[in-house]
Design a protein around this motif. Structure first.
Motif, short mmCIF file in Angstrom:
data_model
loop_
_atom_site.label_atom_id
_atom_site.label_comp_id
_atom_site.label_asym_id
_atom_site.label_seq_id
_atom_site.Cartn_x
_atom_site.Cartn_y
_atom_site.Cartn_z
N LYS A 273 0.66 -1.31 -0.10
CA LYS A 273 0.01 -0.01 -0.01
C LYS A 273 0.92 1.17 0.17
O LYS A 273 1.79 1.16 0.79
CB LYS A 273 -0.88 0.05 1.01
CG LYS A 273 -2.17 -0.94 1.23
CD LYS A 273 -3.11 -0.86 1.89
CE LYS A 273 -2.73 -1.02 3.43
NZ LYS A 273 -3.78 -0.93 4.52
N TYR A 274 0.55 2.19 -0.84
CA TYR A 274 1.30 3.47 -0.88
C TYR A 274 0.19 4.58 -0.98
O TYR A 274 -0.03 5.35 -1.96
CB TYR A 274 1.83 3.32 -2.27
CG TYR A 274 3.15 4.39 -2.39
CD1 TYR A 274 4.35 4.05 -1.85
CD2 TYR A 274 2.97 5.52 -2.74
CE1 TYR A 274 5.50 4.99 -2.09
CE2 TYR A 274 3.96 6.52 -3.04
CZ TYR A 274 5.02 6.18 -2.65
OH TYR A 274 6.20 7.16 -2.67
N PRO A 275 -0.41 4.99 0.00
CA PRO A 275 -1.49 6.29 0.26
C PRO A 275 -0.89 7.40 -0.10
O PRO A 275 0.00 7.97 0.38
CB PRO A 275 -1.86 5.97 1.53
CG PRO A 275 -0.88 5.31 2.36
CD PRO A 275 -0.04 4.49 1.56
N LEU A 276 -1.63 8.02 -1.23
CA LEU A 276 -1.27 9.30 -1.32
C LEU A 276 -2.67 10.13 -1.18
O LEU A 276 -3.71 9.79 -1.80
CB LEU A 276 -0.90 9.51 -2.89
CG LEU A 276 0.42 9.15 -3.18
CD1 LEU A 276 0.83 9.10 -4.75
CD2 LEU A 276 1.58 9.72 -2.49
N LEU A 277 -2.63 11.16 -0.37
CA LEU A 277 -3.99 11.39 0.13
C LEU A 277 -4.51 12.99 -0.25
O LEU A 277 -5.41 13.40 -0.04
CB LEU A 277 -3.87 11.39 1.67
CG LEU A 277 -3.63 10.04 2.28
CD1 LEU A 277 -3.57 10.08 4.00
CD2 LEU A 277 -4.76 8.88 1.69
N ASN A 278 -3.51 13.54 -0.88
CA ASN A 278 -3.70 15.11 -1.11
C ASN A 278 -3.96 15.47 -2.82
O ASN A 278 -3.92 16.39 -2.90
CB ASN A 278 -2.70 15.84 -0.49
CG ASN A 278 -2.55 15.76 0.97
OD1 ASN A 278 -3.75 15.93 1.60
ND2 ASN A 278 -1.30 15.85 1.38
N ASP A 279 -4.29 14.28 -3.50
CA ASP A 279 -4.35 14.56 -5.09
C ASP A 279 -5.62 14.69 -5.43
O ASP A 279 -5.80 14.90 -6.72
CB ASP A 279 -3.57 13.61 -5.65
CG ASP A 279 -2.05 13.76 -5.22
OD1 ASP A 279 -1.61 14.57 -4.91
OD2 ASP A 279 -1.34 12.64 -5.41
#
Length: 249
Positions: A48-54
């Motif tokens: 898992k590689y969460p990117l939360l602001n895109d």
């Protein structure tokens, strides 16, 4: 804690709430995706590689760095030099423009990039390794405001920016072009990040040069690049970006 929250402000709390909400959405979407995934890809929790602001309605970007490099590329197309020397500006600028114009890039922290038409070396902008009046096309953009503040490993020097400007002026050839970019607004130092200059300050530092064009990237409005901006517009800025095209007389 109350004092800390008061100092950070409502905007900071709002950002924390947004990140938390985005994380909950991420967990929900991950479960759906994992449950419906076929056999083409391996999906495991450890990857898992969460990117939360895109998730935004428009594509965000840094106005200073998108617009000033776009401005400089257009000026180089107009100047059309056989070769261009860049001192420590954003690497994206040199790597892209080198597709059309041979570029020599110099930085206090040299970049190990291998591309045709691009040559990278070490240099100290306060002591450039060039002869007087030897460079016809030169740029130093969003750089000088940092010199002497120690941020990039350079020695503390309150006049480091002035020494750098003196060197740029020294090495530029007569009738040569300099693309020079710095933050514009009320003059002050945001230690150890950068200096902010007034329009009049920069013009005084280059008083013996001809100002061919001045463009402003404002922070006080939603406007993009303002070509032939006025001093009055510049004085309204808190952290604007001034793009100066100077020629040595």
């Amino acid at each position: 804690m109350r004092r800390l929250l008061k100092k950070l402000g409502f905007g900071y709390l709002k950002q924390i709430f947004k990140i938390f909400k985005n994380y909950l959405d991420y967990r929900k979407e991950y479960k759906i995706f994992k449950a419906t995934n076929g056999q083409r890809f391996l999906v495991e929790d450890k990857d898992k590689y969460p990117l939360l602001n895109d998730k935004s309605k428009t594509t965000g970007f840094d106005k200073h760095y998108v617009y000033h490099t776009a401005w400089a590329a257009r000026k180089l197309q107009e100047i059309s030099p056989k070769e261009h020397i860049d001192i420590s500006s954003l690497l994206y600028f040199s790597t892209i423009v080198s597709a059309f114009i041979p570029i020599r890039f110099y930085d206090f922290r040299p970049a190990h990039i291998e591309l045709d038409n691009l040559h990278c070396e070490h240099a100290d902008v306060t002591a450039l390794p060039f002869e007087d009046n030897s460079i016809n096309s030169l740029s130093c953009m969003h750089v000088v405001e940092h010199i002497g503040l120690g941020r990039y490993g350079d020695p503390i020097d309150i006049n480091g920016d002035l020494k750098a400007i003196s060197e740029l002026k020294r090495v530029l050839s007569r009738k040569g072009s300099l693309l020079f970019v710095v933050p514009i607004g009320l003059p002050k130092i945001m230690f150890n990040a950068h200096r902010i200059y007034s329009y009049d300050q920069i013009c005084s530092y280059f008083e013996e040069f001809e100002l061919m064009e001045y463009a402003l990237i404002p922070d006080m409005s939603n406007e993009g690049l303002i070509i032939n901006a006025t001093k009055e517009q510049s004085n309204l800025q808190h952290y604007g970006c001034g793009c100066f095209w100077f020629k040595k007389k």
